[in-house]
Write an enzyme that holds these catalytic residues in place. Sequence first.
Site, PDB file in Angstrom:
ATOM      1  N   GLY A   6       0.809  -1.216   0.000  1.00 16.38           N
ATOM      2  CA  GLY A   6       0.000   0.000   0.000  1.00 16.38           C
ATOM      3  C   GLY A   6       0.841   1.264   0.000  1.00 16.38           C
ATOM      4  N   THR A   7       1.898   1.260   0.775  1.00 12.96           N
ATOM      5  CA  THR A   7       2.736   2.453   0.880  1.00 12.96           C
ATOM      6  C   THR A   7       3.345   2.815  -0.469  1.00 12.96           C
ATOM      7  OG1 THR A   7       3.222   1.921   3.183  1.00 12.96           O
ATOM      8  CG2 THR A   7       4.749   3.415   2.070  1.00 12.96           C
ATOM      9  N   ASN A  49      -8.632   3.658   7.906  1.00  6.24           N
ATOM     10  CA  ASN A  49      -8.075   2.550   8.666  1.00  6.24           C
ATOM     11  C   ASN A  49      -8.301   2.656  10.169  1.00  6.24           C
ATOM     12  OD1 ASN A  49      -6.171   4.668   7.686  1.00  6.24           O
ATOM     13  ND2 ASN A  49      -4.882   3.844   9.318  1.00  6.24           N
ATOM     14  N   SER A  69      -3.348  -3.588  -0.977  1.00  3.73           N
ATOM     15  CA  SER A  69      -2.250  -4.258  -0.281  1.00  3.73           C
ATOM     16  C   SER A  69      -2.712  -5.627   0.213  1.00  3.73           C
ATOM     17  CB  SER A  69      -1.822  -3.388   0.902  1.00  3.73           C
ATOM     18  OG  SER A  69      -0.812  -4.032   1.636  1.00  3.73           O
ATOM     19  N   HIS A  72      -1.735  -7.866   2.441  1.00  4.57           N
ATOM     20  CA  HIS A  72      -1.775  -8.367   3.825  1.00  4.57           C
ATOM     21  C   HIS A  72      -3.012  -7.928   4.590  1.00  4.57           C
ATOM     22  CE1 HIS A  72      -0.325  -4.850   6.328  1.00  4.57           C
ATOM     23  NE2 HIS A  72       0.066  -4.428   5.145  1.00  4.57           N
ATOM     24  N   CYS A  82       0.662   7.275  22.647  1.00  4.55           N
ATOM     25  CA  CYS A  82       1.652   6.360  23.184  1.00  4.55           C
ATOM     26  C   CYS A  82       2.096   5.294  22.208  1.00  4.55           C
ATOM     27  CB  CYS A  82       1.111   5.714  24.431  1.00  4.55           C
ATOM     28  SG  CYS A  82       1.074   6.904  25.747  1.00  4.55           S
TER      29      CYS A  82
END
Lengths: 143, 397
Positions: B74-75, B154, B202, B204, B328
Amino acid sequence: MYSEKVMEHFMNPRNQGEIENPDGVGEVGNPKCGDIMKIFLKVKDDRIEDVQFQTFGCGAAVASSSMATELIKGKTLEEAWDLSNKAVAEALGGLPPVKMHCSVLAEEGIHKAINDYRVKQGLELWKEKPGASHAHADDACEI
Amino acid sequence: MTGRRLVYMDHAATTPAAPEIVEAMLPYFTERFGNPSSIYGIARESKAAIDTAREQVAHAINASPEEIYITSGGTESDNWAIKGVAYAHRKRGKRIITSAIEHHAVLHTCQYLERQGFEVTYLPVDEFGRVSLSALADAITDETILVSIMAANNEIGTLEPIADCARICRERGVYFHTDAVQAIGSVPVDVRAQDVDLLSLSAHKFYGPKGIGALYIRKGVRLDNLLHGGSQEQRHRAGTENLAGIVGMGAAIERAVGRQEEYARRLTSLRKRLLSGIMERIEHVRLNGHPTERLPGNLNCSFEFIEGEGMLLLLDHAGVAASTGSACTSGSLEPSHVLLAIGLEHATAHGSLRLTLGESNTEADVDYVLEALPPIVERLRTMSPLYADYRRSCNVQ
Ligand SMILES: Cc1ncc(COP(=O)(O)O)c(C=O)c1O
């Protein structure tokens, strides 16, 4: 990502709670950065007889509060004031670099609570030591 | 809680490769290892396997095989679509439009292009995370060369009106790219019906292997190459093919799109059970994202007065894998840009929890989470000075 010690303190925090009619209170941090820490002190004969904390924050923030309160309990106010964020982080077996500000927050919270006590006693405020090595916690989070 | 149970509810992060997909891939690491660019027998077998996979990908999104370009995921697809159009059309104009809630693969690419002299408009979204069509239409100028709006978000799962966005872009003569990484296999995707020019996917995210994906480039759309070198992918994407990965992606997309409706139905029902269970058991919870126009398996909630990472650590201890938009886990101190874009206060954004359902999840998993979560939230609230302040304010009134 966290040491065993951090996880242990996060899962079983020491001194977590509130003190009714505390002799000193210090609240530091802000919701924007995702960490708020509040330290309550009970002082007797210049010694920290009891200390409790409340924390809104990540695992490292809770563990830092827990460890820091454990380290100052029973200590004199001077000794508690000298507790550095590095000592807290070291006692926790280290913190990830992005989480170091959590230990800074613990140090600042203790300082604020001690000074709150001193004000209530009519004593002069203690000043941060010049050249104290820690970054101000808020520096890490652009406000 | 007895025994160690693993409930994986982070399918938006990645999915496990299905066993039959792995099975299909295995021969291509060993006996069928030939380089597809060579001319002997085993090389031709590799070439044929890639052709088949390309057809499977094309068929799944209603494209032609020549319009499918294989990438590393995807990236890369997002980077290629955006930089490729930007560089090929910079003489015509230097304006790009995207949304404030895109994945970093799109946002950081756009920010990079801003440093190269392009101008990027980041469309705001409403409280549910939807872009406004009129805002899009207003933002397009004569210098706009590309619009990139994701098909499904997402983090909060919101579905964007991509067919409408594409129509506006078509009318105005602007290319339209969509990041459909989260959409494939979960909602219908049809590049002809939705009339998109470029689309990223993508493997995965739909039970295929990691590190493999594709960019759909509608025939006639011109863009610069990102990778230069050999003549693979119709001379548009150099590099010896990730043969086993490509075979896995082809098999996985066929499988995912073939069972999309049933998958969506099943996950929607599990998600509703999870959401109503949470709302019944826990106070001060807010649903993030759109109530209905969302990915079937995506649930994102904010729990007031507490912070997300603590929830994740305690959930992990109970054997539940989930995710949060709290700072975090992002490596910075800022909470998720998506949660801030839908108007959440910082503290509320820090208290978000994303549970994304998938193939392995059952009603028993949902019920397990519903049992594990309330005491975790309770425990963290007991610890929180924000909750103490809130309780005090209630008592005063
Ligand atoms: C919407 C979206 N775009 C892009 C990506 C990046 O895809 P990849 O991990 O294949 O590079 C992801 C996955 O993390 C995603 O969810």
